[in-house]
Write a protein that holds these residues in place. Structure first.
Motif, short mmCIF file in Angstrom:
data_model
loop_
_atom_site.label_atom_id
_atom_site.label_comp_id
_atom_site.label_asym_id
_atom_site.label_seq_id
_atom_site.Cartn_x
_atom_site.Cartn_y
_atom_site.Cartn_z
N GLY A 79 -4.13 -7.79 12.97
CA GLY A 79 -3.37 -6.99 12.02
C GLY A 79 -4.20 -6.64 10.80
N ALA A 80 -4.83 -7.66 10.19
CA ALA A 80 -5.61 -7.44 8.97
C ALA A 80 -6.49 -8.65 8.69
CB ALA A 80 -4.67 -7.19 7.79
N PHE A 81 -7.45 -8.43 7.81
CA PHE A 81 -8.30 -9.51 7.29
C PHE A 81 -8.04 -9.61 5.79
CE2 PHE A 81 -10.48 -8.00 11.06
CZ PHE A 81 -10.78 -9.18 11.71
N TYR A 82 -8.00 -10.81 5.28
CA TYR A 82 -7.74 -11.05 3.86
C TYR A 82 -8.86 -11.90 3.28
CZ TYR A 82 -3.15 -9.32 5.07
OH TYR A 82 -2.13 -8.53 5.52
N LEU A 83 -9.37 -11.47 2.13
CA LEU A 83 -10.49 -12.12 1.44
C LEU A 83 -10.00 -12.72 0.13
CD1 LEU A 83 -13.07 -9.27 2.08
CD2 LEU A 83 -12.83 -11.42 3.34
N SER A 102 8.79 -6.62 -15.40
CA SER A 102 8.50 -5.32 -14.79
C SER A 102 7.05 -5.20 -14.32
CB SER A 102 8.85 -4.18 -15.74
OG SER A 102 8.07 -4.25 -16.92
N SER A 103 6.13 -5.88 -15.00
CA SER A 103 4.72 -5.85 -14.58
C SER A 103 4.57 -6.54 -13.22
CB SER A 103 3.85 -6.55 -15.62
OG SER A 103 2.53 -6.66 -15.16
N LEU A 104 5.20 -7.68 -13.06
CA LEU A 104 5.16 -8.39 -11.78
C LEU A 104 5.83 -7.56 -10.69
CD1 LEU A 104 4.50 -10.87 -10.08
CD2 LEU A 104 6.58 -11.95 -10.96
N ALA A 105 6.97 -6.96 -11.01
CA ALA A 105 7.67 -6.11 -10.03
C ALA A 105 6.78 -4.94 -9.60
CB ALA A 105 8.98 -5.61 -10.62
N SER A 106 6.05 -4.34 -10.53
CA SER A 106 5.14 -3.23 -10.20
C SER A 106 4.02 -3.71 -9.28
CB SER A 106 4.53 -2.64 -11.46
OG SER A 106 5.47 -1.91 -12.17
N GLN A 107 3.49 -4.88 -9.56
CA GLN A 107 2.42 -5.43 -8.73
C GLN A 107 2.92 -5.74 -7.32
OE1 GLN A 107 0.25 -8.57 -10.71
NE2 GLN A 107 0.45 -7.49 -12.65
N LEU A 108 4.14 -6.24 -7.21
CA LEU A 108 4.72 -6.50 -5.89
C LEU A 108 4.92 -5.20 -5.12
CD1 LEU A 108 7.30 -9.31 -6.61
CD2 LEU A 108 5.24 -9.48 -5.20
N LEU A 109 5.36 -4.16 -5.81
CA LEU A 109 5.52 -2.85 -5.18
C LEU A 109 4.17 -2.34 -4.69
CD1 LEU A 109 7.17 -0.41 -4.34
CD2 LEU A 109 6.88 0.48 -6.68
N GLU A 110 3.14 -2.44 -5.51
CA GLU A 110 1.80 -2.01 -5.12
C GLU A 110 1.32 -2.78 -3.90
OE1 GLU A 110 -2.71 -2.05 -6.94
OE2 GLU A 110 -1.03 -2.04 -8.33
N LEU A 111 1.54 -4.09 -3.89
CA LEU A 111 1.15 -4.93 -2.77
C LEU A 111 1.90 -4.52 -1.50
CD1 LEU A 111 -0.32 -7.38 -1.60
CD2 LEU A 111 1.50 -8.81 -2.50
N THR A 112 3.18 -4.26 -1.63
CA THR A 112 3.99 -3.85 -0.49
C THR A 112 3.51 -2.52 0.07
OG1 THR A 112 5.88 -5.03 -1.42
CG2 THR A 112 6.36 -3.39 0.27
N ILE A 113 3.16 -1.60 -0.79
CA ILE A 113 2.64 -0.29 -0.36
C ILE A 113 1.32 -0.47 0.38
CG2 ILE A 113 1.67 1.89 -1.20
CD1 ILE A 113 3.90 1.77 -3.40
N LYS A 114 0.44 -1.33 -0.13
CA LYS A 114 -0.84 -1.59 0.56
C LYS A 114 -0.60 -2.14 1.96
CE LYS A 114 -4.62 -3.15 -1.24
NZ LYS A 114 -5.69 -2.20 -1.46
N GLU A 115 0.35 -3.06 2.10
CA GLU A 115 0.66 -3.64 3.42
C GLU A 115 1.23 -2.55 4.35
OE1 GLU A 115 -0.02 -6.84 4.74
OE2 GLU A 115 -1.29 -6.64 2.98
N LEU A 116 2.05 -1.67 3.82
CA LEU A 116 2.58 -0.57 4.62
C LEU A 116 1.45 0.35 5.09
CD1 LEU A 116 4.99 0.93 5.79
CD2 LEU A 116 5.27 2.06 3.57
N GLN A 117 0.51 0.63 4.18
CA GLN A 117 -0.63 1.47 4.55
C GLN A 117 -1.47 0.81 5.63
OE1 GLN A 117 -2.34 1.96 0.63
NE2 GLN A 117 -1.38 3.96 0.36
N ARG A 118 -1.67 -0.50 5.54
CA ARG A 118 -2.42 -1.21 6.60
C ARG A 118 -1.73 -1.06 7.94
NH1 ARG A 118 -5.85 -5.97 4.54
NH2 ARG A 118 -5.11 -6.24 2.43
N ALA A 119 -0.41 -1.20 7.94
CA ALA A 119 0.35 -1.14 9.18
C ALA A 119 0.30 0.25 9.81
CB ALA A 119 1.79 -1.55 8.92
N GLN A 120 0.16 1.28 8.98
CA GLN A 120 0.16 2.64 9.49
C GLN A 120 -1.20 3.10 9.99
OE1 GLN A 120 1.82 4.81 6.18
NE2 GLN A 120 3.91 4.49 6.88
N CYS A 121 -2.25 2.36 9.69
CA CYS A 121 -3.60 2.76 10.12
C CYS A 121 -3.86 2.40 11.57
CB CYS A 121 -4.65 2.10 9.25
SG CYS A 121 -4.66 2.78 7.59
#
Length: 141
Positions: free
Chosen positions: A77-81, A122-141
């Motif tokens: 699925g992915a590699f994490y560093l 709100s800063s933490l919520a924004s970071q979680l949203l960004e993280l979620t979007i990155k995971e969605l992008q990984r899944a779509q590749c």
């Protein structure tokens, strides 16, 4: 993507830490209240179908997520560093298994704690949203 294409892409793309791995509140939340765990080479961190109660941040080493297909092959699925957060799931169960590729240190935090803190930050919520979007992008590749 072929190994040759992957090598070519990696050679020209500088490695950058994602925004959520910087000195932001998500990283701080993990570091302040997460539990540090060590995993040996090829040791499972969580299995496919297990409850997705925790989020994970790689502190040292490397982690891969994968599924075992019906014919016995593995689909990576992915590699994490170091600095990467994984274990984000839309469902209540993990869709992939995760294992350390080499001896690794991972910070583990309850998903409910992160969600609770994000409701008032709100800063933490924004970071979680960004993280979620990155995971969605990984899944779509």
């Amino acid at each position: 993507m072929s190994a040759q294409a992957l090598t070519h892409t990696a050679a020209r793309t500088p490695v950058q830490k994602p925004a959520f791995a910087a000195q932001g509140s998500l990283s701080g939340t993990f570091d302040m209240i997460g539990a540090v765990m060590s995993f040996g080479r090829n040791e499972e961190i969580y299995g496919e179908g297990e409850a997705a109660e925790y989020l994970y941040k790689v502190k040292a080493g490397c982690v891969r997520t994968y599924k075992v297909l019906s014919d016995g092959r593995r689909q990576v699925g992915a590699f994490y560093l170091p600095g990467d957060v994984f274990g984000i799931e839309a469902a209540e169960e993990h869709g992939f298994s995760a294992e350390a590729i080499l001896p690794s240190t991972v910070v583990v935090i309850k998903r409910s704690v992160v969600n609770s803190r994000a409701s008032g930050d709100s800063s933490l919520a924004s970071q979680l949203l960004e993280l979620t979007i990155k995971e969605l992008q990984r899944a779509q590749c």
